[in-house]
Design a protein around this motif. Structure first.
Motif, PDB file in Angstrom:
ATOM      1  N   ARG A 198      25.858   6.059  46.143  1.00 52.26           N
ATOM      2  CA  ARG A 198      24.746   6.299  47.067  1.00 52.26           C
ATOM      3  C   ARG A 198      24.401   4.993  47.789  1.00 52.26           C
ATOM      4  O   ARG A 198      23.353   4.406  47.575  1.00 52.26           O
ATOM      5  CB  ARG A 198      23.532   6.824  46.293  1.00 52.26           C
ATOM      6  N   PRO A 199      25.282   4.534  48.639  1.00 50.42           N
ATOM      7  CA  PRO A 199      25.072   3.226  49.272  1.00 50.42           C
ATOM      8  C   PRO A 199      23.878   3.187  50.215  1.00 50.42           C
ATOM      9  O   PRO A 199      23.391   2.092  50.526  1.00 50.42           O
ATOM     10  CB  PRO A 199      26.378   2.986  50.032  1.00 50.42           C
ATOM     11  N   GLU A 200      23.397   4.340  50.692  1.00 53.05           N
ATOM     12  CA  GLU A 200      22.240   4.327  51.588  1.00 53.05           C
ATOM     13  C   GLU A 200      20.971   3.867  50.878  1.00 53.05           C
ATOM     14  O   GLU A 200      19.982   3.519  51.521  1.00 53.05           O
ATOM     15  CB  GLU A 200      22.011   5.700  52.211  1.00 53.05           C
ATOM     16  N   ARG A 201      20.976   3.843  49.537  1.00 52.62           N
ATOM     17  CA  ARG A 201      19.814   3.324  48.814  1.00 52.62           C
ATOM     18  C   ARG A 201      19.947   1.815  48.675  1.00 52.62           C
ATOM     19  O   ARG A 201      20.704   1.303  47.868  1.00 52.62           O
ATOM     20  CB  ARG A 201      19.682   3.942  47.424  1.00 52.62           C
ATOM     21  N   ILE A 202      19.166   1.099  49.469  1.00 57.03           N
ATOM     22  CA  ILE A 202      19.202  -0.357  49.428  1.00 57.03           C
ATOM     23  C   ILE A 202      17.946  -0.928  48.790  1.00 57.03           C
ATOM     24  O   ILE A 202      17.888  -2.108  48.434  1.00 57.03           O
ATOM     25  CB  ILE A 202      19.397  -0.926  50.851  1.00 57.03           C
ATOM     26  N   TYR A 203      16.898  -0.138  48.634  1.00 57.26           N
ATOM     27  CA  TYR A 203      15.656  -0.679  48.068  1.00 57.26           C
ATOM     28  C   TYR A 203      15.857  -1.011  46.592  1.00 57.26           C
ATOM     29  O   TYR A 203      16.473  -0.280  45.836  1.00 57.26           O
ATOM     30  CB  TYR A 203      14.482   0.277  48.291  1.00 57.26           C
ATOM     31  N   ARG A 204      15.325  -2.181  46.190  1.00 56.34           N
ATOM     32  CA  ARG A 204      15.528  -2.718  44.857  1.00 56.34           C
ATOM     33  C   ARG A 204      14.563  -3.874  44.659  1.00 56.34           C
ATOM     34  O   ARG A 204      13.889  -4.278  45.601  1.00 56.34           O
ATOM     35  CB  ARG A 204      16.980  -3.187  44.687  1.00 56.34           C
ATOM     36  N   SER A 205      14.497  -4.442  43.453  1.00 61.39           N
ATOM     37  CA  SER A 205      13.565  -5.540  43.205  1.00 61.39           C
ATOM     38  C   SER A 205      14.220  -6.632  42.385  1.00 61.39           C
ATOM     39  O   SER A 205      15.209  -6.401  41.676  1.00 61.39           O
ATOM     40  CB  SER A 205      12.305  -5.035  42.497  1.00 61.39           C
ATOM     41  N   PHE A 206      13.665  -7.845  42.491  1.00 65.72           N
ATOM     42  CA  PHE A 206      14.173  -9.033  41.813  1.00 65.72           C
ATOM     43  C   PHE A 206      12.992  -9.785  41.204  1.00 65.72           C
ATOM     44  O   PHE A 206      12.034 -10.102  41.908  1.00 65.72           O
ATOM     45  CB  PHE A 206      14.915  -9.946  42.799  1.00 65.72           C
ATOM     46  N   ARG A 207      13.082 -10.059  39.902  1.00 66.63           N
ATOM     47  CA  ARG A 207      12.008 -10.803  39.221  1.00 66.63           C
ATOM     48  C   ARG A 207      12.379 -12.271  39.114  1.00 66.63           C
ATOM     49  O   ARG A 207      13.476 -12.615  38.663  1.00 66.63           O
ATOM     50  CB  ARG A 207      11.742 -10.213  37.847  1.00 66.63           C
ATOM     51  N   TYR A 208      11.449 -13.123  39.530  1.00 67.49           N
ATOM     52  CA  TYR A 208      11.610 -14.563  39.422  1.00 67.49           C
ATOM     53  C   TYR A 208      10.570 -15.095  38.430  1.00 67.49           C
ATOM     54  O   TYR A 208       9.477 -15.516  38.797  1.00 67.49           O
ATOM     55  CB  TYR A 208      11.478 -15.213  40.791  1.00 67.49           C
ATOM     56  N   GLY A 209      10.954 -15.023  37.153  1.00 69.24           N
ATOM     57  CA  GLY A 209      10.091 -15.481  36.087  1.00 69.24           C
ATOM     58  C   GLY A 209       8.752 -14.774  36.090  1.00 69.24           C
ATOM     59  O   GLY A 209       8.659 -13.578  36.404  1.00 69.24           O
ATOM     60  N   ASP A 210       7.690 -15.527  35.740  1.00 64.89           N
ATOM     61  CA  ASP A 210       6.345 -14.954  35.752  1.00 64.89           C
ATOM     62  C   ASP A 210       5.626 -15.248  37.056  1.00 64.89           C
ATOM     63  O   ASP A 210       4.427 -15.064  37.166  1.00 64.89           O
ATOM     64  CB  ASP A 210       5.528 -15.482  34.572  1.00 64.89           C
ATOM     65  N   LEU A 211       6.405 -15.684  38.064  1.00 65.86           N
ATOM     66  CA  LEU A 211       5.777 -16.103  39.317  1.00 65.86           C
ATOM     67  C   LEU A 211       5.811 -15.029  40.396  1.00 65.86           C
ATOM     68  O   LEU A 211       4.793 -14.804  41.079  1.00 65.86           O
ATOM     69  CB  LEU A 211       6.460 -17.371  39.827  1.00 65.86           C
ATOM     70  N   ARG A 268      22.451 -19.996  42.986  1.00 70.24           N
ATOM     71  CA  ARG A 268      21.409 -20.222  41.980  1.00 70.24           C
ATOM     72  C   ARG A 268      20.962 -18.884  41.416  1.00 70.24           C
ATOM     73  O   ARG A 268      20.698 -17.941  42.171  1.00 70.24           O
ATOM     74  CB  ARG A 268      20.224 -20.973  42.594  1.00 70.24           C
ATOM     75  N   THR A 269      20.886 -18.805  40.094  1.00 72.75           N
ATOM     76  CA  THR A 269      20.407 -17.591  39.443  1.00 72.75           C
ATOM     77  C   THR A 269      18.876 -17.536  39.493  1.00 72.75           C
ATOM     78  O   THR A 269      18.203 -18.555  39.692  1.00 72.75           O
ATOM     79  CB  THR A 269      20.856 -17.543  37.977  1.00 72.75           C
ATOM     80  N   ALA A 270      18.341 -16.336  39.299  1.00 73.93           N
ATOM     81  CA  ALA A 270      16.889 -16.180  39.224  1.00 73.93           C
ATOM     82  C   ALA A 270      16.380 -16.767  37.912  1.00 73.93           C
ATOM     83  O   ALA A 270      17.033 -16.646  36.874  1.00 73.93           O
ATOM     84  CB  ALA A 270      16.518 -14.706  39.320  1.00 73.93           C
ATOM     85  N   PRO A 271      15.227 -17.420  37.937  1.00 77.85           N
ATOM     86  CA  PRO A 271      14.678 -17.979  36.703  1.00 77.85           C
ATOM     87  C   PRO A 271      14.046 -16.901  35.833  1.00 77.85           C
ATOM     88  O   PRO A 271      13.784 -15.784  36.287  1.00 77.85           O
ATOM     89  CB  PRO A 271      13.625 -18.961  37.209  1.00 77.85           C
ATOM     90  N   SER A 272      13.780 -17.227  34.590  1.00 74.19           N
ATOM     91  CA  SER A 272      13.056 -16.352  33.687  1.00 74.19           C
ATOM     92  C   SER A 272      11.954 -17.154  33.010  1.00 74.19           C
ATOM     93  O   SER A 272      11.968 -18.392  33.042  1.00 74.19           O
ATOM     94  CB  SER A 272      13.994 -15.744  32.646  1.00 74.19           C
ATOM     95  N   GLY A 273      10.984 -16.460  32.414  1.00 83.61           N
ATOM     96  CA  GLY A 273       9.918 -17.147  31.701  1.00 83.61           C
ATOM     97  C   GLY A 273       8.906 -17.789  32.621  1.00 83.61           C
ATOM     98  O   GLY A 273       8.750 -17.414  33.784  1.00 83.61           O
ATOM     99  N   SER A 274       8.249 -18.814  32.113  1.00 84.22           N
ATOM    100  CA  SER A 274       7.184 -19.488  32.843  1.00 84.22           C
ATOM    101  C   SER A 274       7.760 -20.287  34.002  1.00 84.22           C
ATOM    102  O   SER A 274       8.758 -20.996  33.857  1.00 84.22           O
ATOM    103  CB  SER A 274       6.410 -20.408  31.912  1.00 84.22           C
ATOM    104  N   LEU A 275       7.126 -20.190  35.161  1.00 87.55           N
ATOM    105  CA  LEU A 275       7.637 -20.826  36.372  1.00 87.55           C
ATOM    106  C   LEU A 275       6.475 -21.373  37.185  1.00 87.55           C
ATOM    107  O   LEU A 275       5.446 -20.708  37.354  1.00 87.55           O
ATOM    108  CB  LEU A 275       8.430 -19.812  37.201  1.00 87.55           C
ATOM    109  N   ASP A 276       6.630 -22.596  37.672  1.00 79.30           N
ATOM    110  CA  ASP A 276       5.559 -23.247  38.421  1.00 79.30           C
ATOM    111  C   ASP A 276       5.686 -23.097  39.927  1.00 79.30           C
ATOM    112  O   ASP A 276       4.678 -23.066  40.636  1.00 79.30           O
ATOM    113  CB  ASP A 276       5.520 -24.745  38.088  1.00 79.30           C
ATOM    114  N   ARG A 277       6.941 -23.015  40.447  1.00 77.93           N
ATOM    115  CA  ARG A 277       7.094 -23.115  41.896  1.00 77.93           C
ATOM    116  C   ARG A 277       8.398 -22.479  42.352  1.00 77.93           C
ATOM    117  O   ARG A 277       9.405 -22.545  41.649  1.00 77.93           O
ATOM    118  CB  ARG A 277       7.067 -24.581  42.318  1.00 77.93           C
ATOM    119  N   LEU A 278       8.360 -21.862  43.538  1.00 81.83           N
ATOM    120  CA  LEU A 278       9.546 -21.334  44.209  1.00 81.83           C
ATOM    121  C   LEU A 278       9.515 -21.759  45.666  1.00 81.83           C
ATOM    122  O   LEU A 278       8.441 -21.854  46.280  1.00 81.83           O
ATOM    123  CB  LEU A 278       9.585 -19.805  44.150  1.00 81.83           C
TER     124      LEU A 278
END
Length: 566
Positions: free
Chosen positions: A291-304, A143-153
């Motif tokens: 630079r594989p030792e860098r694992i920190y990153r972020s993921f956006r799931y819509g506006d939620l 499942r891909t991450a959603p975009s835009g307005s989101l009610d629930r995860l």
């Protein structure tokens, strides 16, 4: 560690804490059966040659709004490169295809394949399959991450799967939930020990402690023969970060308590091998080329929600303080994240447009002290230089009470204060921290001074800056014999709302614009395969409250989820 003579530093890690308290439970030997073999959905022949090369299953991960990593491995007797075809479709029968292609499995990547499947729709479930050497893989679901307005995860959270301590029933229970958007794995995906060194329910391959690249690859491969682990990967995309056991116990930037250079080689090389095998065997996208030792990153799931995944283990951590090193614990220069990662975190927290900032990381952020006391500076009013001099004369005790685990954020107090400062400076209301590592369950308010009534009110949460959910382990042993002490622990640590020291399972997050609810779901045993699970507790934080409150019941499953892969 059993089975090896070592000269170890006396930092009080999670395992050392269990031993010191004399509360680590004995592992009940349930035989030495392994979970080798193919998944019941192991694909099938499309031709006439060779053995099934897909015995390690399929997986997906690092979902973005338009793409996701698809993973498999070619496990056959072939040498050189192997051509692998893949297909992505909107239906489980793979008739409504949206993407097809071919890739090459190479020996220099241990014959693992990763496809960054792009051009997909946001917030959409897809099904995929690989084909090679006349065989088809199992059909996977992602499942891909959603975009835009989101009610629930709906989010699964797991950590700490010691193969030697039992069966991965928690993974199977998560696999059965069709409405999970993503699974967050907070580390200790594998363990590095040899058979009988830590846990006796199941045996390892290789049988000895893993030290080399080939060792790490073999251990990952052995884990991925487990049918329950295969199934949770087959049904849900993962977002992963490592903890210590993906390299060695109690690891830090330049070493580990379970590593002796004279006996086990150069730490930098062992760490690099562990990281390489991790990237080969997990469905993870490399953040920074070379630079594989860098694992920190972020993921956006819509506006939620933003899921901000941190590394508190390998990239910048200073060595854990010893029990008699109060001055070190309180050293302002001590780092856990490092300046570069702190800059990343500050930017991620400052990035607006979502209701919740959810930090996925390894070690307990909130204070665990026996007893928890107000900070010494508040009691004395002494200027900082005088206070620091006084602290050097206080063995074991850091400000705010007796610190009992220097491997977690308690051992890096200045670094934690810097994160609290970020949250306050950005005036953030909805910060939730997710934690693994400690093999037990905890839910707490996050405040700089939990035992100080002038700073924090445990009844209504005034003074709290966020909340923390600590998921238990999949199998790794906790503090079963200390369960009777839970009321005392909560009394001595007033910011703690829920504690369970015995049960194994997973955390389920239900996220809406109005609140985040965390539910601790437990399995009845890890000593044998079992289908049973039960709700241990549910706590929620309302938007803007920064305070955990017990919930009356579990949340209802989402009835609009796509069907599980067949």
């Amino acid at each position: 560690m059993a089975g090896r003579s070592r000269n170890k530093r006396a930092a009080l890690s999670r395992r050392h804490f269990l031993k010191r308290m004399g509360l680590a439970s004995a592992v009940v030997g349930g035989g030495t059966l392994s979970a080798c073999g193919n998944s019941p959905q192991a694909g099938g022949r499309s031709g006439e040659q060779g053995e099934n090369p897909f015995k390690h299953g399929v997986a997906s991960g690092d979902p973005l709004s338009d793409r996701v990593i698809l993973w498999t491995r070619i496990s056959s007797a072939a040498s050189g490169t192997v051509a692998v075809r893949y297909v992505v479709a909107e239906d489980a029968e793979l008739e409504e295809r949206v993407l097809e292609g071919e890739a090459q499995a190479h020996p220099d990547r241990d014959y693992t394949i990763k496809i960054d499947a792009a051009g997909l729709d946001a917030g959409t479930s897809y099904y995929y399959r690989f084909s090679a050497e006349g065989w088809d893989s199992p059909v996977g679901r992602t499942r891909t991450a959603p975009s835009g307005s989101l009610d629930r995860l709906r989010v699964g959270v797991v950590s700490c799967a010691s193969y030697a301590h039992g069966y991965f029933n928690a993974y199977r229970r998560l696999a059965d939930r069709s409405d999970i958007d993503v699974v967050l794995h907070l580390g200790d995906y594998i363990y590095e020990y040899g058979t009988g060194q830590y846990g006796e329910v199941r045996e390892y391959q290789p049988a000895a402690e893993i030290l080399t690249l080939e060792d790490y690859r073999t251990r990952h491969g052995y884990y991925r023969l487990d049918t329950d682990l295969q199934e949770v990967h087959r049904q849900h995309p993962f977002i992963t970060v490592w903890d210590d056991h993906e390299t060695a116990d109690n690891s830090w930037r330049d070493g580990a308590s379970n590593h002796t250079e004279g006996d086990e080689g150069v730490w930098a090389q062992r760490k690099a091998w562990g990281i390489q095998a991790y990237y080969e065997w997990l469905p993870i996208r490399e953040v920074e080329a070379g630079r594989p030792e860098r694992i920190y990153r972020s993921f956006r799931y819509g506006d939620l929600a933003d899921f901000v995944m941190l590394d508190t283990r390998l990239i910048a951590r200073d060595e854990q303080a010893g029990l008699l090193e109060a001055s070190s614990i309180n050293d302002q220069a001590r780092e856990l994240l490092g300046s570069e990662q702190r800059g990343f975190l500050n930017s991620a927290l400052a990035d607006s447009g979502v209701a919740w900032k959810i930090l996925g990381q390894q070690v307990m952020f909130g204070q665990l002290r026996i007893p928890s006391l107000p900070e010494l500076s508040v009691l004395t009013g002494l200027p900082i230089p005088v206070l620091e001099a006084l602290l050097r004369s206080l063995p074991i005790v850091g400000t705010g009470g007796l610190i009992i685990n220097t491997d977690q954020w308690d051992g890096y107090r200045a670094e934690r204060a810097r994160v609290f400062d970020m949250i306050e400076a950005l005036a953030l209301d909805n910060v939730v921290v997710l934690t693994g590592d400690i093999h037990t369950s905890w839910g707490m308010d996050l405040t700089p001074d939990p035992a100080n009534p002038l700073v924090y009110n445990p009844l209504n949460g005034n003074g709290s800056l966020g909340t923390e959910f600590v998921c238990t382990s999949v199998t790794s042993p906790g503090l079963e014999a200390a369960q009777r002490l839970v009321p005392l622990l909560k009394l001595l640590n007033p910011h703690m709302k829920y504690v369970d020291l015995a049960q194994k399972g997973y955390l389920l997050l239900d996220i809406t614009q109005e609140r985040v609810q965390g539910e601790w779901w437990y399995v009845d045993t890890v000593l044998e395969p079992s289908d049973a699970e039960f709700l241990g507790a549910a706590y929620a934080v309302a938007s803007g409250s920064r305070h955990l409150v017990e919930s009356e019941s579990a949340t209802e499953p989402r009835d609009s989820a796509a069907a599980l892969a067949p």
